[in-house]
Design a protein around this motif. Structure first.
Motif, short mmCIF file in Angstrom:
data_model
loop_
_atom_site.label_atom_id
_atom_site.label_comp_id
_atom_site.label_asym_id
_atom_site.label_seq_id
_atom_site.Cartn_x
_atom_site.Cartn_y
_atom_site.Cartn_z
N MET B 93 0.85 -1.20 0.00
CA MET B 93 0.00 0.00 0.00
C MET B 93 0.88 1.26 0.00
O MET B 93 0.58 2.24 -0.68
CB MET B 93 -0.92 0.04 1.23
N GLY B 94 1.99 1.19 0.77
CA GLY B 94 2.93 2.31 0.79
C GLY B 94 3.51 2.56 -0.60
O GLY B 94 3.65 3.70 -1.04
N MET B 95 3.82 1.47 -1.29
CA MET B 95 4.37 1.61 -2.65
C MET B 95 3.37 2.30 -3.57
O MET B 95 3.73 3.18 -4.37
CB MET B 95 4.70 0.21 -3.19
N ILE B 96 2.10 1.92 -3.43
CA ILE B 96 1.07 2.51 -4.30
C ILE B 96 0.89 4.00 -3.95
O ILE B 96 0.57 4.82 -4.81
CB ILE B 96 -0.27 1.74 -4.15
N ARG B 97 1.11 4.35 -2.67
CA ARG B 97 1.02 5.76 -2.29
C ARG B 97 2.30 6.52 -2.62
O ARG B 97 2.37 7.73 -2.46
CB ARG B 97 0.75 5.88 -0.78
N GLY B 98 3.33 5.77 -3.04
CA GLY B 98 4.58 6.40 -3.42
C GLY B 98 5.51 6.66 -2.24
O GLY B 98 6.40 7.51 -2.31
N THR B 99 5.32 5.93 -1.12
CA THR B 99 6.14 6.19 0.07
C THR B 99 7.05 5.02 0.43
O THR B 99 7.69 5.04 1.48
CB THR B 99 5.25 6.50 1.30
N ALA B 100 7.12 3.99 -0.43
CA ALA B 100 7.91 2.81 -0.08
C ALA B 100 9.41 3.08 -0.24
O ALA B 100 9.83 3.87 -1.08
CB ALA B 100 7.50 1.63 -0.97
N THR B 101 10.22 2.41 0.59
CA THR B 101 11.69 2.53 0.48
C THR B 101 12.21 1.47 -0.49
O THR B 101 11.48 0.55 -0.87
CB THR B 101 12.34 2.31 1.85
N GLU B 102 13.49 1.58 -0.83
CA GLU B 102 14.12 0.58 -1.70
C GLU B 102 14.02 -0.81 -1.08
O GLU B 102 13.77 -1.80 -1.77
CB GLU B 102 15.59 0.94 -1.94
N ASP B 103 14.23 -0.86 0.26
CA ASP B 103 14.15 -2.16 0.95
C ASP B 103 12.75 -2.76 0.85
O ASP B 103 12.59 -3.97 0.66
CB ASP B 103 14.52 -1.99 2.44
N ASP B 104 11.75 -1.88 1.01
CA ASP B 104 10.36 -2.36 0.89
C ASP B 104 10.15 -2.99 -0.47
O ASP B 104 9.56 -4.08 -0.60
CB ASP B 104 9.37 -1.19 1.05
N LEU B 105 10.61 -2.30 -1.51
CA LEU B 105 10.40 -2.78 -2.88
C LEU B 105 11.08 -4.12 -3.09
O LEU B 105 10.53 -5.02 -3.73
CB LEU B 105 10.92 -1.75 -3.90
N GLU B 106 12.28 -4.25 -2.51
CA GLU B 106 13.00 -5.50 -2.66
C GLU B 106 12.22 -6.64 -2.02
O GLU B 106 12.13 -7.74 -2.56
CB GLU B 106 14.38 -5.36 -2.00
N GLU B 107 11.65 -6.35 -0.85
CA GLU B 107 10.89 -7.38 -0.14
C GLU B 107 9.63 -7.78 -0.91
O GLU B 107 9.20 -8.93 -0.87
CB GLU B 107 10.48 -6.82 1.23
N LEU B 108 9.05 -6.81 -1.63
CA LEU B 108 7.83 -7.10 -2.38
C LEU B 108 8.14 -7.91 -3.64
O LEU B 108 7.23 -8.46 -4.28
CB LEU B 108 7.11 -5.80 -2.76
N ASP B 109 9.41 -7.98 -3.99
CA ASP B 109 9.86 -8.81 -5.10
C ASP B 109 9.13 -8.41 -6.39
O ASP B 109 9.06 -7.24 -6.72
CB ASP B 109 9.63 -10.29 -4.72
N GLU B 110 8.55 -9.40 -7.10
CA GLU B 110 7.94 -9.11 -8.39
C GLU B 110 6.78 -8.12 -8.29
O GLU B 110 6.53 -7.32 -9.20
CB GLU B 110 7.45 -10.41 -9.03
N ALA B 111 6.08 -8.19 -7.15
CA ALA B 111 4.93 -7.30 -6.96
C ALA B 111 5.34 -5.83 -7.03
O ALA B 111 4.52 -4.95 -7.31
CB ALA B 111 4.24 -7.59 -5.62
N ALA B 112 6.63 -5.57 -6.80
CA ALA B 112 7.12 -4.19 -6.87
C ALA B 112 7.04 -3.64 -8.28
O ALA B 112 7.12 -2.42 -8.49
CB ALA B 112 8.57 -4.13 -6.36
N ALA B 113 6.86 -4.53 -9.27
CA ALA B 113 6.69 -4.05 -10.66
C ALA B 113 5.48 -3.13 -10.78
O ALA B 113 5.40 -2.32 -11.71
CB ALA B 113 6.55 -5.24 -11.60
N LEU B 114 4.54 -3.28 -9.85
CA LEU B 114 3.32 -2.46 -9.93
C LEU B 114 3.52 -1.07 -9.32
O LEU B 114 2.56 -0.32 -9.19
CB LEU B 114 2.15 -3.18 -9.24
N SER B 115 4.76 -0.74 -8.95
CA SER B 115 4.97 0.56 -8.30
C SER B 115 4.50 1.72 -9.18
O SER B 115 4.06 2.75 -8.67
CB SER B 115 6.44 0.75 -7.92
N ASP B 116 4.57 1.54 -10.51
CA ASP B 116 4.16 2.65 -11.38
C ASP B 116 2.66 2.90 -11.36
O ASP B 116 2.19 3.92 -11.86
CB ASP B 116 4.63 2.41 -12.81
N VAL B 117 1.93 1.96 -10.76
CA VAL B 117 0.49 2.20 -10.62
C VAL B 117 0.25 3.45 -9.75
O VAL B 117 -0.80 4.09 -9.83
CB VAL B 117 -0.21 0.95 -10.04
N SER B 118 1.27 3.80 -8.94
CA SER B 118 1.10 5.02 -8.14
C SER B 118 0.90 6.25 -9.03
O SER B 118 0.37 7.26 -8.58
CB SER B 118 2.30 5.22 -7.21
#
Lengths: 406, 141
Positions: B93-118
C-alpha cells in the motif's frame, strides 16, 4: 461545413490534435463561444440575479432568463415558466421523484422504467417506491436493444402511475420508442418522465409534440457547462407541484411559521442560481442551432458507420445493440475477447485515445446483457474520420500488448 | 515503466498463466473482494497452520492488473506468518502511495513491478484488490 474549421471553435480539441476524444456520451467538449459566454458573465454582469435593483443584477437576471426562454424554444416548451434550471439530469429526475412521486404514489401503484436506464433514472424511483409502497416494474429490450410494443403494453397498465424512460440509451445508443410509452401511459392515466440526457445533444426535441409530462436534460452533454441542467414540466403539473429544495429566492412571503412560494418556475430554484452556467448553456444552444441537427446527425452517422464497419473486421470484438449504425446515436459499446475493458481503456489512454470502460452507470443493463463491464466509444459531430481510423488502429494493437500474440 | 511495458514484462504472464488460480480444499479463510465500479471480483482462499500461510489460491475475474496483482501477492505471502503478510500488505500500500523505500520494494519482489500504478490513479483499486482482501481476511481471525 468544414470540420477543421468547426474544431477550431473547440480549444481543447484544437490544442491537442494528438488526442482522440471518444467519450462524448459522458460529457461533450465546449466551444469557445460557450467558454466566452461564461467569462463574459463574470467579467461584465456578475451580480446575484433575480434580487438586485441595480444594473448588474438586472443584467445577470436578463441573461439567466434569456437562457431559460431560449432553452424553452429549443425543446418546444410552450413557455419559459415550464423550464426549471437544475444542476443536471440527475437533479431533475430527483426533483420529480421527491416533489411529484412521493406526493402522488400510494401502496400498490406501479412505476415503470426500463432495464436500460442510467442509475440516475433508477435510484430516485427505487427511493420513491420504498417510501410509498409502490412497485418498480421493468421493461426489457429485445436482442437489438428495442423495447417492443408488446413489452410496453405488458408492463404499462392500470396500476401504472409513473413511467420513466431514457430517450436514448447511454450504453446501446438506441432511441427508445418514447412516443409509444407516452401514448400507452396516458391511456392508463399515468405521467411520463423522459430522461433526455443522451438525446438532447443529437436530435431535435419537441416536448409538446411528444406530449411528455417531464423532460430532463444536462447542459454538459450538449456543449454547455457542467453544473447546469433543466427539467421541463407540463403546465397543469407544474402548477400543482410542490417545491423540491427550499430556502432563498424561491419564496414570496415568509413569516416565523410559514412561507408562500415564488411564482413559476422560481419556486423550484432555491438559493443563488447558476446564472453563468445558464449563460453558457444559452450559447451552447445557439451553437447547436447554427450547426443544425441535420448536419450533426449526418456527421454522426458517417463516423459511426465507419467505426462499426472497421470494428466488425476485428473478430475478437463484440459490439452491443443494433447492427444499423444509424440507430446508435454515435455510441458504440463493445467488449474484446480475453481483455478486460479497463485494460482496453488504459492501453488506449497510453495511445491518447479516450474511451469509457466500466458499467456506464447502468448495472441492471450490464446484468441483463450478462457482462461485468464494457468499453464504449461515443462520437460527436466534431470527431473526424481520421480519428476513427486512429482509434481502430490502436484498438487492433491491444491484444498483442496483452500477450495474445500478433 | 510505461503501461504497455508493464503488461508485456510482468502482468500478462501472471494474468494469462496464473500460478495460484483455482479452488482449494478445506481453506482456513475465504473472502470475496470486489471492485464494484469495474467488476473486478476475486475469491481469496488461505490455509493457515500454526499462524503460517501454508497455501493460498484465488478464483475470479477482472482486469489484468487486478488478477496479476493477486497472483504475485500469493507468491509473496506463502510461508509467511500472519503478521509478516500484513506487514507486506502495508509495504505494498505504501508503494502505491509512493512512500515505499528501496528495501520495501525488494521485499515485495515481483509485486514491486506495480509501483508505477502510483502514477495511474484509475488503476490503484485494481492493484490493491488482492492485498486489501487479504488484510480484511486476516483481520477476521
Amino acid at each position: 461545413m468544414d470540420i477543421e474549421r468547426i474544431r477550431q471553435d473547440f480549444p481543447i480539441l484544437y490544442n491537442n490534435p494528438n488526442i482522440v476524444y471518444f467519450d462524448n456520451a459522458a460529457t461533450s467538449q465546449r466551444p469557445k463561444q460557450v467558454i466566452a459566454a461564461i467569462a463574459d458573465f463574470y467579467e461584465t454582469a456578475n451580480a446575484n440575479p433575480l434580487r438586485g435593483l441595480y444594473d448588474w443584477s438586472m443584467d445577470a437576471t436578463a441573461r439567466y432568463e434569456n437562457a431559460r426562454a431560449h432553452l424553452a424554444r429549443f425543446i418546444g416548451a410552450p413557455s419559459p415558466e415550464q423550464i426549471i434550471f437544475t444542476r443536471n439530469t440527475t437533479e431533475s429526475i430527483n426533483l420529480v421523484a421527491y416533489s411529484y412521486a412521493l406526493e402522488n404514489l400510494e401502496e400498490g401503484d406501479e412505476i415503470v422504467i426500463s432495464v436500460m436506464e442510467h442509475h440516475s433514472n433508477i435510484l430516485p424511483w427505487q427511493m420513491a417506491a420504498k417510501k410509498t409502497g409502490a412497485k418498480l416494474v421493468w421493461m426489457e429490450p429485445d436482442g437489438e436493444g428495442v423495447i417492443t410494443d408488446s413489452e410496453i403494453e405488458a408492463k404499462i397498465g392500470p396500476r401504472t402511475k409513473i413511467a420513466a424512460i431514457g430517450h436514448v440509451s447511454n450504453v446501446m445508443g438506441v432511441t427508445n420508442p418514447v412516443e409509444k410509452v407516452i401514448n400507452r401511459a396516458h391511456k392508463m392515466g399515468a405521467v411520463v418522465l423522459i430522461d433526455g440526457a443522451q438525446a438532447a445533444p443529437h436530435m431535435k426535441i419537441d416536448v409538446k409534440e411528444l406530449d411528455a409530462d417531464f423532460y430532463a436534460l444536462s447542459g454538459h452533454k450538449m456543449l454547455g457547462p457542467m453544473g447546469i441542467g433543466a427539467l421541463y414540466v407540463k403546465r397543469e403539473i407544474i402548477e400543482k407541484l410542490s417545491p423540491f429544495l427550499t430556502g432563498g429566492e424561491m419564496i414570496e412571503y415568509v413569516t416565523r411559521e410559514s412561507a408562500t412560494w415564488a411564482e413559476l418556475p422560481h419556486r423550484f430554484e432555491a438559493g443563488t442560481v447558476n446564472a453563468a452556467g445558464a449563460a453558457g448553456l444559452d450559447a451552447a444552444v445557439t451553437y447547436l442551432e447554427n450547426l443544425g441537427f441535420d448536419f450533426i446527425r449526418e456527421r454522426e452517422e458517417i463516423l459511426t458507420a465507419r467505426l462499426m464497419e472497421k470494428i466488425s473486421e476485428l473478430p475478437y470484438i463484440r459490439v452491443y445493440g443494433s447492427k444499423d449504425p444509424k440507430k446508435h446515436c454515435g455510441i458504440v459499446t463493445f467488449t474484446m475477447d480475453g481483455v478486460h475493458p479497463h485494460d482496453v481503456s488504459s492501453v488506449l489512454n497510453e495511445d491518447h485515445v479516450c474511451v469509457r470502460a466500466g458499467h456506464h452507470c447502468a448495472q441492471p443493463l450490464m446484468q441483463y446483457l450478462g457482462v461485468g463491464s464494457t468499453a464504449r466509444a461515443s462520437l460527436y459531430f466534431y470527431n473526424t474520420e481520421d480519428e476513427v481510423d486512429r482509434f481502430i488502429d490502436r484498438l487492433s494493437a491491444i491484444r498483442e500488448v496483452m500477450g495474445y500474440g500478433a | 515503466m510505461e503501461l504497455k511495458q508493464l503488461y508485456r514484462e510482468i502482468v500478462n504472464e501472471h494474468n494469462l498463466h496464473p500460478s495460484h488460480k483455482g479452488t482449494m480444499q478445506d481453506p482456513t479463510l475465504v473472502l470475496r473482494g470486489v471492485n464494484p465500479s469495474c467488476g473486478d471480483d476475486i475469491n481469496l482462499q488461505l490455509k493457515i497452520e500454526n499462524d503460517v500461510i501454508t497455501d493460498a489460491m484465488f478464483e475470479g475475474s477482472g482486469c489484468a492488473i487486478s488478477q496479476a496483482s493477486v497472483d504475485m501477492m500469493i507468491d509473496d505471502i506463502l510461508g509467511k506468518s500472519r503478521d509478516e503478510a500484513l506487514d507486506l500488505a502495508g509495504k505494498f500500500m505504501g508503494m502505491i502511495r509512493g512512500t515505499a523505500t528501496e528495501d520495501d520494494l525488494e521485499e515485495l519482489d515481483e509485486a514491486a513491478a506495480l509501483s508505477d500504478v502510483s502514477h495511474m490513479p484509475a488503476r490503484v483499486k485494481c492493484a490493491v484488490l488482492g492485498w486489501h482482501t487479504m488484510e480484511q481476511a486476516l483481520a477476521e481471525v
